[in-house]
Motif scaffolding. Sequence first.
Motif, PDB file in Angstrom:
ATOM      1  N   VAL A  63       2.691  16.676   1.597  1.00  0.00           N
ATOM      2  CA  VAL A  63       3.100  16.073   0.503  1.00  0.00           C
ATOM      3  C   VAL A  63       4.028  14.775   0.639  1.00  0.00           C
ATOM      4  CG1 VAL A  63       4.884  16.357  -1.696  1.00  0.00           C
ATOM      5  CG2 VAL A  63       3.393  18.227  -0.757  1.00  0.00           C
ATOM      6  N   ASP A  64       3.756  13.713  -0.112  1.00  0.00           N
ATOM      7  CA  ASP A  64       4.248  12.363   0.243  1.00  0.00           C
ATOM      8  C   ASP A  64       5.978  12.619   0.493  1.00  0.00           C
ATOM      9  OD1 ASP A  64       1.828  11.041   0.571  1.00  0.00           O
ATOM     10  OD2 ASP A  64       1.941  10.523  -1.672  1.00  0.00           O
ATOM     11  N   LEU A  65       6.629  13.090  -0.439  1.00  0.00           N
ATOM     12  CA  LEU A  65       8.047  13.181  -0.381  1.00  0.00           C
ATOM     13  C   LEU A  65       8.289  14.445  -1.077  1.00  0.00           C
ATOM     14  CD1 LEU A  65       9.338   9.840  -1.701  1.00  0.00           C
ATOM     15  CD2 LEU A  65       9.029  10.244   0.398  1.00  0.00           C
ATOM     16  N   MET A  66       9.231  15.273  -0.240  1.00  0.00           N
ATOM     17  CA  MET A  66       9.814  16.359  -0.802  1.00  0.00           C
ATOM     18  C   MET A  66      11.462  16.348  -1.025  1.00  0.00           C
ATOM     19  SD  MET A  66       9.546  19.521  -2.259  1.00  0.00           S
ATOM     20  CE  MET A  66       7.895  20.207  -1.465  1.00  0.00           C
ATOM     21  N   CYS A  67      11.797  16.459  -2.196  1.00  0.00           N
ATOM     22  CA  CYS A  67      13.177  15.863  -2.687  1.00  0.00           C
ATOM     23  C   CYS A  67      13.847  16.956  -3.236  1.00  0.00           C
ATOM     24  CB  CYS A  67      13.177  14.745  -3.512  1.00  0.00           C
ATOM     25  SG  CYS A  67      12.221  13.245  -3.049  1.00  0.00           S
ATOM     26  N   ARG A  68      15.054  16.885  -3.601  1.00  0.00           N
ATOM     27  CA  ARG A  68      15.779  17.691  -4.341  1.00  0.00           C
ATOM     28  C   ARG A  68      16.667  17.171  -5.431  1.00  0.00           C
ATOM     29  NH1 ARG A  68      17.719  20.074   0.699  1.00  0.00           N
ATOM     30  NH2 ARG A  68      16.909  21.967   1.064  1.00  0.00           N
ATOM     31  N   ASP A  69      16.583  17.602  -6.655  1.00  0.00           N
ATOM     32  CA  ASP A  69      17.252  17.117  -7.785  1.00  0.00           C
ATOM     33  C   ASP A  69      18.787  17.222  -7.701  1.00  0.00           C
ATOM     34  OD1 ASP A  69      17.725  19.574  -9.006  1.00  0.00           O
ATOM     35  OD2 ASP A  69      15.928  19.526 -10.316  1.00  0.00           O
ATOM     36  N   ALA A  70      19.396  16.895  -8.863  1.00  0.00           N
ATOM     37  CA  ALA A  70      21.022  16.960  -8.665  1.00  0.00           C
ATOM     38  C   ALA A  70      21.320  18.248  -8.866  1.00  0.00           C
ATOM     39  CB  ALA A  70      21.348  16.236 -10.139  1.00  0.00           C
ATOM     40  N   ALA A  71      20.463  19.291  -9.395  1.00  0.00           N
ATOM     41  CA  ALA A  71      20.892  20.794  -9.201  1.00  0.00           C
ATOM     42  C   ALA A  71      20.370  21.465  -8.264  1.00  0.00           C
ATOM     43  CB  ALA A  71      20.138  21.410 -10.746  1.00  0.00           C
ATOM     44  N   GLY A  72      19.802  20.857  -7.200  1.00  0.00           N
ATOM     45  CA  GLY A  72      19.321  21.362  -5.950  1.00  0.00           C
ATOM     46  C   GLY A  72      17.839  21.932  -5.931  1.00  0.00           C
ATOM     47  N   VAL A  99       0.905  -1.317  -0.226  1.00  0.00           N
ATOM     48  CA  VAL A  99      -0.057  -0.023  -0.070  1.00  0.00           C
ATOM     49  C   VAL A  99       0.788   1.096   0.255  1.00  0.00           C
ATOM     50  CG1 VAL A  99      -1.964  -1.005   0.945  1.00  0.00           C
ATOM     51  CG2 VAL A  99      -0.169  -0.264   2.625  1.00  0.00           C
ATOM     52  N   GLU A 100       0.339   2.418  -0.246  1.00  0.00           N
ATOM     53  CA  GLU A 100       0.835   3.761  -0.271  1.00  0.00           C
ATOM     54  C   GLU A 100       2.114   4.069   0.660  1.00  0.00           C
ATOM     55  OE1 GLU A 100      -2.026   6.678  -0.924  1.00  0.00           O
ATOM     56  OE2 GLU A 100      -2.871   5.499  -2.534  1.00  0.00           O
ATOM     57  N   LYS A 101       1.541   3.703   1.973  1.00  0.00           N
ATOM     58  CA  LYS A 101       2.720   3.992   3.098  1.00  0.00           C
ATOM     59  C   LYS A 101       4.002   3.058   2.986  1.00  0.00           C
ATOM     60  CE  LYS A 101       0.804   1.036   6.927  1.00  0.00           C
ATOM     61  NZ  LYS A 101       0.578   1.023   8.272  1.00  0.00           N
ATOM     62  N   HIS A 102       3.741   1.780   2.413  1.00  0.00           N
ATOM     63  CA  HIS A 102       5.062   0.784   1.969  1.00  0.00           C
ATOM     64  C   HIS A 102       5.824   1.753   1.083  1.00  0.00           C
ATOM     65  CE1 HIS A 102       2.461  -1.983   4.279  1.00  0.00           C
ATOM     66  NE2 HIS A 102       3.330  -1.819   5.206  1.00  0.00           N
ATOM     67  N   LEU A 103       5.031   2.023  -0.018  1.00  0.00           N
ATOM     68  CA  LEU A 103       5.873   2.602  -1.230  1.00  0.00           C
ATOM     69  C   LEU A 103       6.319   3.801  -0.658  1.00  0.00           C
ATOM     70  CD1 LEU A 103       3.216   2.218  -3.978  1.00  0.00           C
ATOM     71  CD2 LEU A 103       5.249   0.846  -3.872  1.00  0.00           C
ATOM     72  N   GLN A 104       5.859   4.677   0.077  1.00  0.00           N
ATOM     73  CA  GLN A 104       6.452   5.975   0.339  1.00  0.00           C
ATOM     74  C   GLN A 104       7.709   5.537   1.161  1.00  0.00           C
ATOM     75  OE1 GLN A 104       5.516   8.867   3.970  1.00  0.00           O
ATOM     76  NE2 GLN A 104       3.733   9.031   2.208  1.00  0.00           N
ATOM     77  N   ALA A 105       7.538   4.575   2.276  1.00  0.00           N
ATOM     78  CA  ALA A 105       8.925   4.372   2.841  1.00  0.00           C
ATOM     79  C   ALA A 105      10.091   3.867   2.080  1.00  0.00           C
ATOM     80  CB  ALA A 105       8.623   3.276   3.999  1.00  0.00           C
ATOM     81  N   LEU A 106       9.672   2.979   1.225  1.00  0.00           N
ATOM     82  CA  LEU A 106      10.988   2.471   0.161  1.00  0.00           C
ATOM     83  C   LEU A 106      11.296   3.590  -0.708  1.00  0.00           C
ATOM     84  CD1 LEU A 106       9.016  -0.861  -0.711  1.00  0.00           C
ATOM     85  CD2 LEU A 106      11.297  -0.699   0.559  1.00  0.00           C
ATOM     86  N   LEU A 107      10.369   4.331  -1.172  1.00  0.00           N
ATOM     87  CA  LEU A 107      10.880   5.448  -2.109  1.00  0.00           C
ATOM     88  C   LEU A 107      11.576   6.518  -1.184  1.00  0.00           C
ATOM     89  CD1 LEU A 107       7.910   5.719  -4.704  1.00  0.00           C
ATOM     90  CD2 LEU A 107      10.188   4.790  -5.212  1.00  0.00           C
ATOM     91  N   ALA A 108      11.371   6.751   0.036  1.00  0.00           N
ATOM     92  CA  ALA A 108      12.060   7.526   0.714  1.00  0.00           C
ATOM     93  C   ALA A 108      13.528   7.190   0.948  1.00  0.00           C
ATOM     94  CB  ALA A 108      11.461   7.935   2.117  1.00  0.00           C
ATOM     95  N   ALA A 168       4.170   9.156  -8.815  1.00  0.00           N
ATOM     96  CA  ALA A 168       4.676   7.893  -8.840  1.00  0.00           C
ATOM     97  C   ALA A 168       3.680   6.875  -8.633  1.00  0.00           C
ATOM     98  CB  ALA A 168       5.686   7.770  -7.746  1.00  0.00           C
ATOM     99  N   ALA A 169       3.444   5.598  -9.026  1.00  0.00           N
ATOM    100  CA  ALA A 169       2.750   4.482  -8.829  1.00  0.00           C
ATOM    101  C   ALA A 169       2.988   3.322  -9.392  1.00  0.00           C
ATOM    102  CB  ALA A 169       1.235   5.040  -9.304  1.00  0.00           C
ATOM    103  N   GLN A 170       2.482   2.199  -8.742  1.00  0.00           N
ATOM    104  CA  GLN A 170       2.687   0.942  -9.283  1.00  0.00           C
ATOM    105  C   GLN A 170       2.148   0.645 -10.864  1.00  0.00           C
ATOM    106  OE1 GLN A 170       1.762  -1.412  -5.448  1.00  0.00           O
ATOM    107  NE2 GLN A 170       2.988  -2.667  -6.404  1.00  0.00           N
ATOM    108  N   GLU A 171       1.013   1.294 -11.072  1.00  0.00           N
ATOM    109  CA  GLU A 171       0.339   1.488 -12.207  1.00  0.00           C
ATOM    110  C   GLU A 171      -0.152   2.720 -12.482  1.00  0.00           C
ATOM    111  OE1 GLU A 171      -3.750  -0.612 -14.156  1.00  0.00           O
ATOM    112  OE2 GLU A 171      -3.052  -1.279 -11.958  1.00  0.00           O
TER     113      GLU A 171
END
Length: 232
Positions: free
Chosen positions: A142-151, A109-118, A194-197
């Motif tokens: 927001v599920d994940l806040m990230c930075r790309d290679a450029a910041g 489920v989504e919380k497991h996907l979130q933990a793995l993608l984190a 992001a999603a499994q499908e």
Amino acid sequence: MRIVVARCQVDYAGRLTAHLPMATRVIMVKADGSVLVHSDGGSYKPLNWMSPPCTLREGATDDGQVEWTVTSTASGKGPGDTLRILLEEVHSDSRHELGVDPGLQKDGVEKHLQALLADHPATLADGLTLVRREFPTAIGPVDLMCRDAAGASVAVEIKRRGEIDGVEQLTRYLELLNRDPALTRLGPVRGIFAAQEIKPQARVLATDRGIACAVVDYDALRGIDDVEDRLF
């Protein structure tokens, strides 16, 4: 829970009528009041049932045969919504205290996907690193806040099945986040869905709004399945 194995006849009358001729079946009476009649086949679905709230009265016919009468007490249902079970022979009648059920815990489920993608944000895009899970906004996290290679900031919305509603949700987050100077100092906040499908309509909408799509391989993230070892 009460479980009765008996040779029985079942008649339902209400919004429609249904009849089960005499045969050996399993009758389940649950703690919530529901009554279900099962056969030794037909997959998981009962042959007939009465959903709670309802009342069960055990009585007898004029000729002394045991008869159960289950009557619905739900609002909006007619007084004739009744399940009658005529018991010819009872093979087994047992009661079991099952206790409180913790509920179904789904894998993937989504919380497991979130933990793995984190733990593995770079699987979504090269150079992606995690800033925070459940990044707070005024309209929800927001599920994940990230930075790309450029910041630059990247907001990731994660679903098990990616549909249009999920794209709309991420769009609302991005509109809000892009009004925050602390997040946009290196450029606009972009989004990854992001999603499994991902449904084709959702992908079209996301692409139209400048949102990247990423299909997540759950087993590969868990280390169960090695993509490089696949034959096809």
